[in-house]
Design a protein around this motif. Structure first.
Motif, PDB file in Angstrom:
ATOM      1  N   GLU A 104     -47.588 -65.024 116.236  1.00 25.58           N
ATOM      2  CA  GLU A 104     -48.006 -65.525 117.555  1.00 25.58           C
ATOM      3  C   GLU A 104     -47.423 -63.895 118.111  1.00 25.58           C
ATOM      4  N   ILE A 105     -46.646 -63.305 116.949  1.00 28.40           N
ATOM      5  CA  ILE A 105     -45.804 -62.465 117.689  1.00 28.40           C
ATOM      6  C   ILE A 105     -46.467 -61.143 117.808  1.00 28.40           C
ATOM      7  N   LYS A 106     -46.890 -60.872 116.718  1.00 26.13           N
ATOM      8  CA  LYS A 106     -47.633 -59.756 116.071  1.00 26.13           C
ATOM      9  C   LYS A 106     -49.068 -59.696 117.168  1.00 26.13           C
ATOM     10  N   PRO A 107     -49.916 -58.310 117.107  1.00 32.94           N
ATOM     11  CA  PRO A 107     -50.965 -58.381 117.440  1.00 32.94           C
ATOM     12  C   PRO A 107     -52.249 -58.608 116.199  1.00 32.94           C
ATOM     13  N   PHE A 108     -53.224 -58.773 116.841  1.00 35.19           N
ATOM     14  CA  PHE A 108     -54.626 -59.624 116.053  1.00 35.19           C
ATOM     15  C   PHE A 108     -54.701 -58.333 114.534  1.00 35.19           C
ATOM     16  N   TYR A 109     -54.448 -57.089 114.723  1.00 35.75           N
ATOM     17  CA  TYR A 109     -54.774 -56.691 113.810  1.00 35.75           C
ATOM     18  C   TYR A 109     -53.298 -56.788 112.025  1.00 35.75           C
ATOM     19  N   ILE A 110     -53.178 -57.680 112.583  1.00 34.29           N
ATOM     20  CA  ILE A 110     -51.495 -57.918 111.519  1.00 34.29           C
ATOM     21  C   ILE A 110     -51.882 -58.658 110.615  1.00 34.29           C
ATOM     22  N   GLN A 111     -52.365 -58.446 109.279  1.00 35.21           N
ATOM     23  CA  GLN A 111     -52.754 -60.107 108.116  1.00 35.21           C
ATOM     24  C   GLN A 111     -51.681 -60.955 108.393  1.00 35.21           C
ATOM     25  N   ASP A 112     -52.006 -62.032 108.250  1.00 37.31           N
ATOM     26  CA  ASP A 112     -51.325 -63.349 107.761  1.00 37.31           C
ATOM     27  C   ASP A 112     -51.281 -64.056 106.460  1.00 37.31           C
ATOM     28  N   TYR A 113     -50.073 -64.480 106.410  1.00 34.82           N
ATOM     29  CA  TYR A 113     -50.057 -65.167 104.972  1.00 34.82           C
ATOM     30  C   TYR A 113     -51.158 -66.099 104.706  1.00 34.82           C
ATOM     31  N   ASP A 114     -52.040 -65.725 103.687  1.00 32.54           N
ATOM     32  CA  ASP A 114     -53.527 -66.743 103.257  1.00 32.54           C
ATOM     33  C   ASP A 114     -52.162 -68.324 103.200  1.00 32.54           C
ATOM     34  N   GLU A 115     -51.914 -68.203 102.602  1.00 30.48           N
ATOM     35  CA  GLU A 115     -50.543 -69.430 102.254  1.00 30.48           C
ATOM     36  C   GLU A 115     -49.979 -70.325 103.545  1.00 30.48           C
ATOM     37  N   ASP A 116     -49.608 -69.131 104.809  1.00 29.31           N
ATOM     38  CA  ASP A 116     -49.087 -69.849 105.225  1.00 29.31           C
ATOM     39  C   ASP A 116     -49.474 -69.320 106.662  1.00 29.31           C
ATOM     40  N   PRO A 117     -50.540 -69.650 107.388  1.00 29.53           N
ATOM     41  CA  PRO A 117     -51.244 -68.581 108.505  1.00 29.53           C
ATOM     42  C   PRO A 117     -50.134 -68.021 109.852  1.00 29.53           C
ATOM     43  N   GLN A 118     -49.229 -69.642 109.611  1.00 31.79           N
ATOM     44  CA  GLN A 118     -48.305 -69.426 111.229  1.00 31.79           C
ATOM     45  C   GLN A 118     -47.515 -67.707 110.747  1.00 31.79           C
ATOM     46  N   LEU A 119     -47.053 -67.488 109.402  1.00 39.87           N
ATOM     47  CA  LEU A 119     -46.779 -66.023 109.253  1.00 39.87           C
ATOM     48  C   LEU A 119     -47.080 -64.847 109.390  1.00 39.87           C
ATOM     49  N   SER A 120     -46.866 -63.943 109.630  1.00 40.10           N
ATOM     50  CA  SER A 120     -47.225 -62.034 109.211  1.00 40.10           C
ATOM     51  C   SER A 120     -46.652 -61.530 108.378  1.00 40.10           C
ATOM     52  N   LYS A 121     -47.862 -60.842 108.201  1.00 42.61           N
ATOM     53  CA  LYS A 121     -47.358 -59.418 106.998  1.00 42.61           C
ATOM     54  C   LYS A 121     -47.051 -57.926 107.785  1.00 42.61           C
ATOM     55  N   GLY A 122     -46.292 -58.494 109.270  1.00 48.81           N
ATOM     56  CA  GLY A 122     -45.699 -57.625 110.205  1.00 48.81           C
ATOM     57  C   GLY A 122     -44.616 -57.015 109.692  1.00 48.81           C
ATOM     58  N   PHE A 123     -43.967 -55.838 110.658  1.00 48.57           N
ATOM     59  CA  PHE A 123     -42.382 -55.521 110.156  1.00 48.57           C
ATOM     60  C   PHE A 123     -42.372 -54.775 111.617  1.00 48.57           C
ATOM     61  N   ASP A 124     -40.712 -54.398 111.196  1.00 49.06           N
ATOM     62  CA  ASP A 124     -40.134 -53.141 111.967  1.00 49.06           C
ATOM     63  C   ASP A 124     -39.268 -52.866 111.563  1.00 49.06           C
ATOM     64  N   LEU A 125     -38.725 -51.767 112.008  1.00 50.72           N
ATOM     65  CA  LEU A 125     -37.923 -51.225 111.020  1.00 50.72           C
ATOM     66  C   LEU A 125     -36.763 -50.997 112.241  1.00 50.72           C
ATOM     67  N   MET A 126     -35.178 -51.298 112.048  1.00 49.66           N
ATOM     68  CA  MET A 126     -34.280 -51.054 113.522  1.00 49.66           C
ATOM     69  C   MET A 126     -33.105 -49.971 112.510  1.00 49.66           C
ATOM     70  N   HIS A 127     -32.602 -49.611 114.048  1.00 41.44           N
ATOM     71  CA  HIS A 127     -32.133 -48.268 114.208  1.00 41.44           C
ATOM     72  C   HIS A 127     -31.107 -49.647 115.106  1.00 41.44           C
ATOM     73  N   PRO A 128     -28.873 -49.716 114.180  1.00 36.23           N
ATOM     74  CA  PRO A 128     -28.211 -50.457 114.611  1.00 36.23           C
ATOM     75  C   PRO A 128     -28.971 -50.720 116.495  1.00 36.23           C
ATOM     76  N   ARG A 129     -28.815 -49.222 117.192  1.00 37.17           N
ATOM     77  CA  ARG A 129     -29.145 -49.711 118.402  1.00 37.17           C
ATOM     78  C   ARG A 129     -30.456 -50.008 118.703  1.00 37.17           C
ATOM     79  N   MET A 130     -31.599 -49.969 118.105  1.00 36.68           N
ATOM     80  CA  MET A 130     -32.638 -50.720 119.105  1.00 36.68           C
ATOM     81  C   MET A 130     -34.118 -50.170 117.390  1.00 36.68           C
ATOM     82  N   GLU A 131     -35.630 -50.897 117.923  1.00 37.69           N
ATOM     83  CA  GLU A 131     -36.346 -51.005 117.120  1.00 37.69           C
ATOM     84  C   GLU A 131     -37.057 -49.468 116.937  1.00 37.69           C
ATOM     85  N   LEU A 132     -37.434 -48.660 115.691  1.00 37.41           N
ATOM     86  CA  LEU A 132     -37.847 -47.819 115.369  1.00 37.41           C
ATOM     87  C   LEU A 132     -39.329 -47.792 115.811  1.00 37.41           C
TER      88      LEU A 132
END
Length: 433
Positions: A329-357
């Motif tokens: 629910e946090i990620k955009p519509f085009y991010i794929q969800d896990y088939d075995e658990d549709p509440q979980l997406s295959k989205g990711f963020d890369l973070m620097h200690p200061r902020m999201e990159l």
């Protein structure tokens, strides 16, 4: 100027013509010095008043700071000069006289507020520490492009004027396009996805994006330069590998090729990330944040990460890291969800200690599930028909990501404000210059 010699190339025994800006004038009575500055550095010009033509001395010492001049003369060795050499002038020509009252001091001896600097960015960039930031930024872009090509990616350019927003919502700048409503594009996301379904398969783009966010913070812009990547036949794990590769390539290139700029900025020990970046699941991330005790309220599943939460986790991890497996629910519509658990997406963020990159993930390539994702997020699939219909014609599995050049440079150089990393920022208040 065909006969121009850069200040850094002037050698004792030569007769040269140098051109640049009057950085400083020091009049010591019988002798005076003019410091001339160009893109390569500074050089001292010596005026021995009793031994020189009065007009030459008057021209050289009467010019205002930041005026553009040319100086011709002999180069002599002088250990006491800033660069070990000086010019004894035979002629001084004023090419463009500067006004006596400057809105800021390019020598850096007098500080100026950021707003004043941005209002007068041309003058601001005459300061070596400001120029150094943008020379490093240019090296970052060169290194990233080179890395993309090393992994078989083709550079593309996608439209910045679109009929519909990439992600819908209110963060759109509307424009009038020949009597029709159009928008400045929020992201090349949909177009780069279409390209992985073409014969190109693996693509990247470096270009502007426009977001009408109401934020007015030291890390937000309304026009930014994004580095985008998308590839067919990879999953989110492989996309993270490429993402990590670009970041390390940028740091390595700056360390190798920007020693002078780093010294100007005071980086004696510029650290290049080493080792694999940790990959924490979203669930692990909120557990670690809660364990720090830094927040007034504990995070629960489904919460987005606030600035305070990102800071707490960044301090705990101590370096770059990924957050994976976000709630769908946090990620955009085009991010794929896990088939075995549709509440979980295959989205990711890369973070620097200061902020999201970086934001990225595996995309949904199956037509029916893609359309269902539109509807779940309250978007009308018909408005994106140019995009969705291509998924009927054989769209391969694919993944990608994007990050802003400004945030990368900001975190790399520990700049206090993202506007320090963009020539002419666009935010809620600033539309000019």
């Amino acid at each position: 100027m065909k006969d121009r010699t850069h200040t850094a190339d002037a050698e004792p025994g030569e007769t040269v013509t140098v051109a640049g800006w009057v950085h400083e004038i020091r009049d010591l009575g019988g002798i005076a010095f003019l410091i001339l500055r160009d893109a390569t550095g500074k050089i001292q010009v010596k005026f021995e008043k009793e031994e020189m033509d009065d007009d030459l001395v008057e021209t050289g010492l009467g010019v205002h700071r930041e005026s553009v001049i040319t100086v011709s003369g002999d180069v002599e060795e002088e250990p006491r000069a800033p660069t070990g050499v000086e010019i004894v002038p035979e002629s001084v020509d004023v090419v463009a006289e500067a006004a006596p009252d400057l809105p800021l001091d390019p020598s850096g001896k007098v500080d100026a507020e950021l707003s004043t600097r941005l209002d007068n960015r041309t003058l601001d960039l005459r300061k070596e520490e400001v120029k150094a930031v943008f020379e490093i930024r240019a090296e970052v872009l060169r290194a990233v492009r080179e890395y993309f090509r090393s992994v078989g990616s083709t550079e593309i350019n996608t439209p910045k004027i679109v009929a519909t927003g990439t992600e819908g919502g209110t963060e759109l700048f509307p424009i009038t396009y020949f009597g029709r409503e159009a928008f400045m594009n929020q992201s090349p996301q949909l177009f780069k996805q279409l390209m992985v379904g073409s014969g190109l398969e693996r693509v990247f783009e470096i270009g502007p994006i426009f977001r009408a966010e109401e934020h007015n913070t030291p890390r937000h812009l309304n026009e930014a330069t994004m580095i985008d990547f998308e590839s067919a036949f990879v999953d989110h794990e492989e996309a993270m590998d490429v993402c990590e590769g670009t970041l390390k390539a940028a740091y390595e290139a700056v360390a190798e090729n920007c020693a002078e700029q780093l010294e100007i900025l005071g980086y004696e020990d510029f650290e290049v990330p080493v080792g694999d970046f940790p990959r924490l699941t979203y669930e692990e991330a909120i557990e670690r944040i809660n364990a720090t005790g830094a927040l007034d309220e504990q995070l629960v599943w489904g919460d987005d990460l606030s600035t305070e939460a990102e800071k707490a986790l960044g301090e705990d991890v101590g370096g770059h890291y990924f957050i994976t497996d976000w709630p769908s629910e946090i990620k955009p519509f085009y991010i794929q969800d896990y088939d075995e658990d549709p509440q979980l997406s295959k989205g990711f963020d890369l973070m620097h200690p200061r902020m999201e990159l970086v934001s990225g993930g595996q995309r949904e390539h199956r037509y029916e599930k893609l359309v269902a994702g539109f509807e779940q997020q309250g978007l009308d699939p018909d408005q994106f028909e140019y995009y969705t219909k291509m998924f009927k014609y054989g769209m391969p599995p694919h993944a990608g990501w994007a990050y802003g050049v400004e945030r990368l440079v900001m975190t790399m150089l520990d700049l206090p404000n993202i506007r320090e990393a963009v020539l002419f920022p666009r935010d809620r208040q600033r539309l000019s210059p």
